[in-house]
Scaffold this active site. Structure first.
Site, short mmCIF file in Angstrom:
data_model
loop_
_atom_site.label_atom_id
_atom_site.label_comp_id
_atom_site.label_asym_id
_atom_site.label_seq_id
_atom_site.Cartn_x
_atom_site.Cartn_y
_atom_site.Cartn_z
N HIS A 101 11.88 3.40 -29.64
CA HIS A 101 11.93 2.10 -28.96
C HIS A 101 11.63 2.28 -27.48
O HIS A 101 12.27 3.11 -26.82
CB HIS A 101 13.29 1.44 -29.17
CG HIS A 101 13.60 1.18 -30.62
ND1 HIS A 101 14.03 2.17 -31.48
CD2 HIS A 101 13.52 0.03 -31.36
CE1 HIS A 101 14.21 1.65 -32.69
NE2 HIS A 101 13.91 0.36 -32.64
N ASP A 110 8.80 0.39 -31.10
CA ASP A 110 9.12 -1.01 -31.36
C ASP A 110 9.68 -1.71 -30.12
O ASP A 110 10.22 -1.06 -29.21
CB ASP A 110 10.15 -1.12 -32.48
CG ASP A 110 9.59 -0.77 -33.84
OD1 ASP A 110 8.40 -0.42 -33.92
OD2 ASP A 110 10.35 -0.84 -34.82
#
Length: 500
Positions: free
Chosen positions: A189, A45
């Protein structure tokens, strides 16, 4: 003032809280877990990032792994070359909004604009429009289900806190290693330039992930994009394989019906000592949020406990619905006081988790209603405004058998409140009933909210009774039958309990 509280309650429940719970607990319209033999999905993400995303791509290429990148549109706009590389190397690209803002904090129109803008950016760079979407923090609102029908919402099974530097690569590796098993959807991430994240945190993510990729390859695992994970899951579900993996939609299993004594209408065996159904960490967290919301509801609308408060709550208020004809020529009219009943949701949830089937749940709820009515009757006598009350009142989506306890059942007038109440109570049924999802699919048209009303005199007749003794009025009201059959109970107003 109460009118504005109800508006706020409905907004928070139906716009934000309820969709989040439904998607987390039941997987409604979202994909979160695979049913595979040896595949694991890595998702990333907040990128792309000019420093860390290229390093991550190099790592994945070295191990022959594929990933899914949920891109922030503003970042993709800044670094189109990285987006192009992600696409060219065979990874899946999804949308993570144009800016990293929660969908709860944006209007539906704004969310739609963010998604469309990001989609256009990615299409302009890669030539392909994304079909996967992950809302920031995994938070959806009510309108996301309707407006995002062209996108597959993807959540996750495991999140590791890798956006914080203080976690460290070693602890992050250990957390990931514990979750290294088929069907897992990891969320990591590759960018630390969003609110609440540390800019250099992706460095430790890459360090820990390299060890995971090496160990995973040694153990025979494949790291695949979310498209392959979904395709394999759908194929395995149709073939009936990978049965050991939880269903991506619901992990609650249901057992067989309890054995019944037809002459008594009760179970022959005692309830199991341990819960029949198990909850994973995600469901436990979602249910905890739901219970917290119930406490807020109790404070906002000044509910009082009946008895020890573990089963019923109530409040005295003015009725504001249509005139309802009661027995003995009486009527309930707008402006009359009612005792509005509410079931304690914690009790309902625990009952569902400890019931072997929907029949078992129904029997236990009938008994709980019988045990609770004397408490409500005594509360009516002691409440400061109890002498004003004309009737006991509630709303239920499960109402068969309630006449046998002394209730009268009335249709809820059609309108916005009826629709919202039906939505909420159907969700309640899905949670408390082991077969709730199945019942909703099979009996959706018949599961509509009804108003349940019991005259004051009938309620007071329960005051000195026990669950094994019914007042004469309730006994007369019961439908004649030579062999009692298991019936659905009146579960009351649940969290709603609201009049029109």
């Amino acid at each position: 003032m109460e009118y504005f509280l109800w508006i706020g309650f409905y907004f928070m429940t139906f716009y934000a809280l309820l969709p989040a719970l439904v998607s987390r607990i039941f997987g409604f319209r979202v994909f979160a877990r695979g049913r595979t033999d040896r595949e694991i999905a890595l998702t990333f993400d907040d990128g792309p990032d000019p420093v860390y995303t290229p390093q991550l791509l190099d790592l994945l290429k070295r191990y022959g792994a594929k990933g899914t990148f949920f891109l922030v549109g503003s970042h993709a706009e800044q670094w189109p070359d990285i987006v192009a590389r992600i696409h060219e190397e065979g990874h899946v690209i999804g949308i993570h909004n144009y800016v990293h803002h929660s969908n709860w904090l944006m209007r539906p129109k704004t969310v739609r604009k963010q998604i469309l803008r990001t989609s256009e950016i990615i299409k302009r760079i890669t030539g392909a429009r994304p079909v996967y979407y992950r809302p920031p923090w995994g938070i959806v609102n009510l309108f996301d289900y309707r407006r995002l029908g062209h996108l597959q919402i993807v959540l996750w099974t495991s999140i590791f806190g890798d956006w914080r530097v203080r976690v460290g690569a070693e602890k992050l590796y250990r957390r990931m290693r514990r979750k290294l098993k088929p069907g897992e959807v990891f969320v990591l991430h590759d960018c630390g330039r969003t609110f609440g994240a540390d800019e250099d945190a992706p460095a430790q993510t890459i360090e820990a992930l390299e060890r995971i990729l090496a160990e995973g390859r040694e153990q025979g695992y494949r790291f695949v994009g979310i498209d392959e994970m979904i395709a394999l899951t759908e194929r395995n579900a149709k073939a009936g394989v990978s049965a050991s993996q939880p269903s991506p939609a619901m992990s609650i299993a249901s057992g067989g019906d309890p054995r019944m004594n037809p002459n008594e209408g009760r179970e022959e065996s005692a309830a199991p000592a341990k819960p029949v159904h198990k909850s994973g960490p995600a469901k436990k967290a979602a249910v905890a949020l739901w219970m917290l919301w119930e406490k807020i509801f109790h404070v906002l609308f000044r509910l009082r406990p009946a008895g020890d408060g573990t089963s019923f709550n109530y409040r005295v208020r003015k009725y504001a619905g249509p005139t309802l004809p009661l027995r003995d020529g009486q009527s309930l009219r707008s402006g009359d006081y009612v005792m509005e009943m509410h079931f304690e949701n914690k009790m309902l949830y625990e009952m569902g988790m400890n019931s072997r089937s929907s029949v078992h749940t129904a029997i236990r709820l009938v008994r709980e209603v019988e045990r609770g009515l004397p408490d409500l009757a005594r509360a009516l006598e002691t409440d400061p405004n109890g002498d004003k009350v004309s009737a006991l009142y509630g709303i239920s989506i499960i109402h068969r058998g309630s006449e046998g306890l002394g209730f009268q059942v009335f249709d809820l007038p059609k309108g916005l409140f009826s629709w919202l109440t039906q939505l909420y109570l159907r969700f309640m049924l899905s949670v408390i009933n082991p077969d709730g999802g199945k019942r909703l699919r099979e009996n959706g048209e018949r599961l509509t909210p009804r108003m349940l009303v019991m005259e004051r005199s009938d309620l007071l007749a329960w005051k000195d009774r026990t669950g094994k003794q019914r007042p004469s009025r309730a006994s007369k009201a019961a439908a004649p039958s030579s062999v009692p059959m298991p019936v659905d109970p009146a579960i009351g107003a649940d969290q709603i309990g609201r009049t029109i």
